[in-house]
Design a protein around this motif. Structure first.
Motif, PDB file in Angstrom:
ATOM      1  N   ASN C 224       0.854  -1.187   0.000  1.00 35.48           N
ATOM      2  CA  ASN C 224       0.000   0.000   0.000  1.00 35.48           C
ATOM      3  C   ASN C 224       0.895   1.244   0.000  1.00 35.48           C
ATOM      4  O   ASN C 224       2.099   1.131  -0.200  1.00 35.48           O
ATOM      5  CB  ASN C 224      -0.932  -0.008   1.225  1.00 35.48           C
TER       6      ASN C 224
ATOM      7  N   SER D 108     -13.710  10.683   0.743  1.00 36.01           N
ATOM      8  CA  SER D 108     -13.233   9.464   0.091  1.00 36.01           C
ATOM      9  C   SER D 108     -11.957   8.910   0.731  1.00 36.01           C
ATOM     10  O   SER D 108     -11.724   7.713   0.755  1.00 36.01           O
ATOM     11  CB  SER D 108     -12.970   9.737  -1.396  1.00 36.01           C
ATOM     12  N   ARG D 109     -11.117   9.813   1.276  1.00 42.75           N
ATOM     13  CA  ARG D 109      -9.838   9.334   1.794  1.00 42.75           C
ATOM     14  C   ARG D 109     -10.019   8.344   2.949  1.00 42.75           C
ATOM     15  O   ARG D 109      -9.157   7.511   3.199  1.00 42.75           O
ATOM     16  CB  ARG D 109      -9.005  10.537   2.248  1.00 42.75           C
ATOM     17  N   ASP D 112      -9.893   4.816   1.681  1.00 41.78           N
ATOM     18  CA  ASP D 112      -8.695   4.361   0.979  1.00 41.78           C
ATOM     19  C   ASP D 112      -7.972   3.321   1.827  1.00 41.78           C
ATOM     20  O   ASP D 112      -7.782   3.505   3.032  1.00 41.78           O
ATOM     21  CB  ASP D 112      -7.784   5.573   0.735  1.00 41.78           C
ATOM     22  N   GLU D 113      -7.552   2.255   1.170  1.00 43.69           N
ATOM     23  CA  GLU D 113      -6.920   1.143   1.870  1.00 43.69           C
ATOM     24  C   GLU D 113      -5.711   1.600   2.705  1.00 43.69           C
ATOM     25  O   GLU D 113      -5.519   1.186   3.838  1.00 43.69           O
ATOM     26  CB  GLU D 113      -6.468   0.098   0.839  1.00 43.69           C
ATOM     27  N   TYR D 115      -4.928   4.683   3.907  1.00 46.14           N
ATOM     28  CA  TYR D 115      -5.273   5.525   5.046  1.00 46.14           C
ATOM     29  C   TYR D 115      -6.040   4.741   6.106  1.00 46.14           C
ATOM     30  O   TYR D 115      -5.798   4.883   7.288  1.00 46.14           O
ATOM     31  CB  TYR D 115      -6.137   6.711   4.589  1.00 46.14           C
ATOM     32  N   ARG D 245      -5.917   7.993  -8.276  1.00 49.09           N
ATOM     33  CA  ARG D 245      -5.398   7.623  -6.965  1.00 49.09           C
ATOM     34  C   ARG D 245      -6.458   6.975  -6.096  1.00 49.09           C
ATOM     35  O   ARG D 245      -6.179   6.074  -5.320  1.00 49.09           O
ATOM     36  CB  ARG D 245      -4.825   8.884  -6.294  1.00 49.09           C
ATOM     37  N   PHE D 246      -7.688   7.500  -6.199  1.00 46.97           N
ATOM     38  CA  PHE D 246      -8.704   7.121  -5.217  1.00 46.97           C
ATOM     39  C   PHE D 246      -9.863   6.323  -5.806  1.00 46.97           C
ATOM     40  O   PHE D 246     -10.906   6.215  -5.173  1.00 46.97           O
ATOM     41  CB  PHE D 246      -9.227   8.373  -4.497  1.00 46.97           C
ATOM     42  N   ASN D 248     -10.397   3.133  -6.104  1.00 46.24           N
ATOM     43  CA  ASN D 248     -10.826   2.066  -5.208  1.00 46.24           C
ATOM     44  C   ASN D 248     -11.496   2.611  -3.958  1.00 46.24           C
ATOM     45  O   ASN D 248     -12.431   2.007  -3.434  1.00 46.24           O
ATOM     46  CB  ASN D 248      -9.644   1.170  -4.822  1.00 46.24           C
ATOM     47  N   ALA D 249     -11.014   3.771  -3.472  1.00 45.07           N
ATOM     48  CA  ALA D 249     -11.630   4.371  -2.286  1.00 45.07           C
ATOM     49  C   ALA D 249     -13.071   4.778  -2.592  1.00 45.07           C
ATOM     50  O   ALA D 249     -13.987   4.540  -1.792  1.00 45.07           O
ATOM     51  CB  ALA D 249     -10.821   5.576  -1.818  1.00 45.07           C
TER      52      ALA D 249
END
Lengths: 319, 319, 319, 319
Positions: C224, D108-109, D112-113, D115, D245-246, D248-249
């Motif tokens: 990650n 969204s953050r 995230d995997e 975070y 970047r996000f 997946n989030a």
């Protein structure tokens, strides 16, 4: 000149006209009072000379080291000692007869902080268990000056000249195991002129010798601590040549050689240490030439080895 | 001793008993014939002494530099010159009266290969456009020996002692802009004893000064080229202290100072260069103490600045 | 279930008791109405079934794919199609007779964003010149559950089961070159039980096939975006297994297989594509067993290959 | 459409002509049977609609969420809920009156995997001791399409629109501490048109709140696992935008929102959670406008805050 305060550079020698000219006009050499010689034996007669650092092309390493020893001088000889096993053994024997002289094999990587202090310590402390395999690749930036090809013809081939560091590293990190077999191959991608020397410019060799982790040393090289972010992405520079990567290792190497003279202690890397490395390098080079597997018996004696072909046509490698 | 072949270390001085003892028993010092002094002025009288490197605690930098200059010695003075602007100006003035002496400000980061050769060049070549913002953070590993706290009380505070490198870097990379305003804050997380010195152990300061990319220098520090892979993941070590990170920078700094003496050329970093850096460091320190914004006017003169509170109770920062 | 919205999972099948129990008690399976079968042919008779994803052990890939095709079902078959070249060819032939069915080879790495979009594009655009060498190593974390050893006995050996991805990658990136020769070796370090299967747990194979740069894909794996800094240094975690690394690739693979059914377009990776990969994998496995070099002639036909020894004693590899 | 199998996209809405045209001609929309609306209230009347995802510009988030709630629909509202505290509170109150509806704040953050799973777990397990400081910077690639400037005028300023993620992250990781003070500054380097909106394009804010290590998340961003080595050095690409970047989030966020509806469980992030984040974002924005420090009292109530100036002339920030 700058990195070994306890040794004083008093003379240098080369027989290449452009190097001679450069050296004779060098302001720093004048400032430091360094004599420039064209003839190696003349230099050996320089008054007060105590030690020699042989860093010429491989085909004269042995004879120059021998002459230094005969003159009663300490010698630091760059790797490898020779391209010929018998010649190498001859120098080792000659040095053995003068035990008061410090005669040392210069494998610079053994003096690099990362290889020596960090990696070797991790291995010795069994932090990652018992090491059993070394994957090593020495990659230089492409040389477009012609130097590499000119130099290659006198240095015994890519395994003897370049991969020898990887072989030395493998023996060092695995505690001098007995080799079993090796095979090699390679390609000519950038320097087709090397075909005349039966050499390749990219080679792969596999050496069979032989638990909880692994270490890498310099897997992703960096020239410095600067990273640049722009439209293309995130970039850092790479060292342009081995000197930039190993300057501190060479300084340490020279420093420890000098200290072994001052304190009359054993040199950190005896000349003989390089013989097994040479044997394996030459076996890989033979495998490259013959396309066949080279093997050692259980006592560690070579039992088969391809011979260098008469012409480059006989090479088994891809072109 | 080892890294500046053209300078000879002849004497060292300290008034700390344990350092004195260590130095007096040091085998290498004996070998190199280095005298050990307890009194700074006694050392200045050492026969043949030509230059002094002042690397004591900040509160005596100015007076020791001044004494060296008065004795007619070249001086390399560690950053910062003082914690007091007037005192600093006094030393600059005294040095200006003896222009034949080399008196140099030692901001080691300016001599680091990454900061100086790679990063500065990228900025000057406008590879990433016009720089307009510097984010800098100096982070040391936690000191558990007590040294940092003892030392901190004599060094003018975290901005004056530590962040001064970041301020210097900012002025250097943005071509000495006029500051506008600053604010600072900080916390005491590890060294509560620093409250007595009105200081913090983690501080953030914002300095307002002021296109196609960015660079980072040492964003992810590495002690060497070794990376270890084990059950925990992939790990590399970090330098334990600034000396490990900046050894080469210090050697370059000392070397260039020595060369400026030999060749009678200007020192690479004049003493006066550090004055603006000091002013900003002290303004940030004041902002930390007062909790208020400190501002400069358009001519670059400080127009407001918090004053150091009488007791630590008056601090605006979190505890 | 979650990643291919246009396909509905209606049934699963396994003959392993503990998997059956797990599946029969799975709450999500109940929620989604998924039938659990113990017998593969029973599952093929599930009403309304349109396609099968074969991801069993390698020794039954071919027969299960064949049965699916015979039932008139689309089949996505995990790599490799078989451990036997003739059997594999038989399935390819059977599928060729039913061109309306989508029968696809599942080499997941070809669907990974890094390998497919970024790396393949760099190669095709000749950003780094003409590729001529691929160094590939697939490394899994050590399996301590016993699964790997149990599974290995049915999968044709380390080159056929694991390194097959590296071989496929090499053919893919170098545009299907004709192989010349190969040699392999390996060691048993962690799973001595594999000796009974004539296999090793760490293998090196060299494959000869044959300018301005290079690319690496996942050279330093990361689980990650988190990096931890503590006393030990700077650490990031690694994916625990290939699923974590390639989840998105598998989802893309399945998605594109499903889309090729909906749109009646060719499958992205035809079954036959895997035959050459299999041949090379088996040649490397033979070289591992025999210790000899395996060669292809200029037309790309195998001219020599070691045979699988009757007992593990005959292995040439180190133990 | 592709990433939330348990939710079916039935309608989309926009009042921008070019988006409408794009949507009406979208082949996939037709395939999936998705209706395209120009009017938000018309879309709310779409037969069978159960939930709405509000991802419009910030100035209409509140009113659109309110209308969705009034219609008895579940709502997932993008951050921030509003640029006005009172309006935001009004929506929170309205949602509280219909507890059977799932109304969720979309930061969204938090999904995230890196975070959520890795970093948050390290903090909670006290692997690096007690966290006390968050350094956060959200950096987007330079937008040259004009979109950012158009969008910025409706979104409440750089802290309310962009840095709000960093503020949310700080509160989340430090367990909702009471803020003490903040200050901010910024520059207009790329989008001078933002001066009319009293905004900047690069801002720094300091927020005062508050032992054995640290973690970084995405300190060195990477678009994929490919690294390129060429003459320029070693380079990897960066994500071009937050979506890359996000992605997946966002998929996880939507998936968990949908699951909370199916299972009638609390939404993972209640609407009210965003109010404190908004208050701090607006305080930083005020500090940017006024140039003054904004403070909270010990109960966590704002005690001073700059007001938005009538014209951009009044801005304290550098230009």
């Amino acid at each position: 000149m700058q990195r070994t305060p306890r040794a004083k550079v008093v003379a240098v020698c080369t027989n290449l006209p452009h190097e001679l000219e450069w050296a004779r006009n060098n302001e720093e050499y004048k400032e430091y009072g360094i004599s420039v010689y064209e003839d190696y034996e003349d230099m050996l007669n320089h008054e007060g000379l105590q030690a020699v650092w042989v860093s010429t092309s491989t085909d004269v390493h042995a004879i120059q080291t021998l002459k230094g020893v005969e003159k009663g001088l300490h010698v630091l000889c760059e790797k490898p000692l020779s391209t010929d096993m018998e010649e190498a053994q001859g120098v080792v024997d000659a040095a053995a007869k003068k035990p008061h002289l410090k005669v040392m094999a210069a494998f610079s990587r053994r003096f690099d902080e990362s290889y020596r202090n960090a990696a070797k310590k991790i291995l010795e402390d069994r932090v990652i268990g018992k090491p059993f395999m070394v994957r090593a690749q020495t990659g230089d930036l492409l040389d477009t000056t012609g130097f590499f090809v000119r130099y290659a013809t006198r240095n015994g081939g890519i395994f003897v000249d370049c991969a020898i560091h990887d072989i030395d590293l493998t023996l060092w990190y695995l505690d001098d195991p007995i080799p079993k077999a090796c095979w090699a191959t390679g390609v000519l991608q950038f320097h087709p002129e090397l075909a005349a020397a039966n050499d390749v410019d990219n080679a792969i060799g596999v050496l069979v010798i032989g638990t909880e982790g692994k270490i890498t040393v310099n897997l992703v090289p960096k020239a410095n601590n600067v990273v640049m972010y722009d439209k293309r992405g995130i970039t850092h520079e790479v060292q342009e040549e081995y000197w930039h990567r190993f300057e501190n290792a060479f300084a340490t190497e020279a420093h420890e050689f000098v200290e072994s003279i001052y304190r009359d202690t054993p040199v950190p890397l005896p000349l003989s240490k390089g013989l097994k490395v040479m044997e394996i390098a030459r076996a890989l080079q033979s495998a490259l030439w013959s396309g066949e597997v080279t093997r050692w018996n259980e006592e560690g004696k070579l039992v088969s080895a391809g011979e260098k072909p008469a012409t480059s046509e006989a090479n088994g490698h891809a072109k």
